[in-house]
Design a protein around this motif. Structure first.
Motif, PDB file in Angstrom:
ATOM      1  N   TYR A  19       1.275  -1.430  -0.417  1.00 10.20           N
ATOM      2  CA  TYR A  19       0.256  -0.006   0.178  1.00 10.20           C
ATOM      3  C   TYR A  19       0.745   1.344   0.276  1.00 10.20           C
ATOM      4  O   TYR A  19       2.265   1.759   0.575  1.00 10.20           O
ATOM      5  N   ALA A  20       0.297   2.164  -1.024  1.00  9.57           N
ATOM      6  CA  ALA A  20       0.941   3.271  -0.420  1.00  9.57           C
ATOM      7  C   ALA A  20      -0.220   4.281   0.102  1.00  9.57           C
ATOM      8  O   ALA A  20      -1.129   4.181  -0.225  1.00  9.57           O
ATOM      9  N   VAL A  33      -0.939  -0.838  -3.890  1.00  5.86           N
ATOM     10  CA  VAL A  33      -0.225  -0.499  -5.232  1.00  5.86           C
ATOM     11  C   VAL A  33       0.284  -1.780  -6.399  1.00  5.86           C
ATOM     12  O   VAL A  33       0.815  -1.556  -7.058  1.00  5.86           O
ATOM     13  N   GLY A  34       0.441  -3.208  -5.239  1.00  2.00           N
ATOM     14  CA  GLY A  34       0.868  -4.455  -5.559  1.00  2.00           C
ATOM     15  C   GLY A  34       0.750  -4.960  -4.830  1.00  2.00           C
ATOM     16  O   GLY A  34       0.520  -5.119  -3.065  1.00  2.00           O
ATOM     17  N   LEU A  49       4.014  -4.117  -9.326  1.00  5.86           N
ATOM     18  CA  LEU A  49       3.034  -2.988  -8.321  1.00  5.86           C
ATOM     19  C   LEU A  49       1.968  -2.824 -10.166  1.00  5.86           C
ATOM     20  O   LEU A  49       2.760  -3.421 -11.303  1.00  5.86           O
ATOM     21  N   ASP A  50       0.973  -1.990  -9.355  1.00  8.97           N
ATOM     22  CA  ASP A  50      -0.250  -2.760 -10.159  1.00  8.97           C
ATOM     23  C   ASP A  50      -0.612  -0.968 -10.659  1.00  8.97           C
ATOM     24  O   ASP A  50      -0.769  -1.211 -11.056  1.00  8.97           O
ATOM     25  N   ASN A  51       0.092  -0.027  -9.512  1.00  6.02           N
ATOM     26  CA  ASN A  51      -0.297   0.987  -9.556  1.00  6.02           C
ATOM     27  C   ASN A  51       0.766   2.231  -9.249  1.00  6.02           C
ATOM     28  O   ASN A  51       1.293   1.959  -8.381  1.00  6.02           O
ATOM     29  N   LEU A  52       1.086   3.577  -9.548  1.00 10.12           N
ATOM     30  CA  LEU A  52       2.087   4.342  -9.480  1.00 10.12           C
ATOM     31  C   LEU A  52       1.499   5.153  -9.288  1.00 10.12           C
ATOM     32  O   LEU A  52       0.485   6.035  -9.639  1.00 10.12           O
ATOM     33  N   VAL A  53       1.646   5.478  -7.227  1.00 12.20           N
ATOM     34  CA  VAL A  53       0.649   6.445  -6.687  1.00 12.20           C
ATOM     35  C   VAL A  53       0.631   7.789  -6.620  1.00 12.20           C
ATOM     36  O   VAL A  53       2.393   7.501  -5.997  1.00 12.20           O
ATOM     37  N   ALA A  54       0.942   9.312  -6.970  1.00 13.17           N
ATOM     38  CA  ALA A  54       1.469  10.076  -6.338  1.00 13.17           C
ATOM     39  C   ALA A  54       0.519  11.321  -5.958  1.00 13.17           C
ATOM     40  O   ALA A  54      -0.579  11.264  -6.487  1.00 13.17           O
TER      41      ALA A  54
END
Length: 67
Positions: A19-20, A33-34, A49-54
Motif C-alpha cells: 500500500y501507499a 499498489v501491488g 506493482l499494479d499502480n503508481l500513486v503520486a
C-alpha cells in the motif's frame, strides 16, 4: 491428479499486499499498489506493482514562494 502442480499454484499466491499511504486533511488514505511473494531461496521478496500513486505535497506557509 498432480499434487506438485496444485502446490505450485498455491505457492504463487502473494504473501504480502503493498500500500501507499498519505495523511490528507487529518485522514489516512491508503491505496493498494501491488503484491509481494517470499523468495523460494534466501531472504527477500519479489514484488509486482499494479499502480503508481503520486500524492501532491502541500506547501506550508513558511515555505510558500513569495512574489
Amino acid at each position: 491428479m498432480n499434487t506438485q502442480n496444485n502446490q505450485s499454484t498455491e505457492d504463487k499466491r502473494p504473501t504480502h499486499t503493498l500500500y501507499a499511504s498519505q495523511t490528507i486533511d487529518g485522514k489516512e488514505v491508503k491505496v493498494r499498489v501491488g503484491v509481494a511473494w517470499k523468495h523460494k531461496k534466501g531472504d527477500g521478496l519479489n514484488i509486482a506493482l499494479d499502480n503508481l500513486v503520486a500524492f501532491a505535497n502541500k506547501k506550508s506557509d513558511d515555505t510558500a514562494e513569495t512574489e
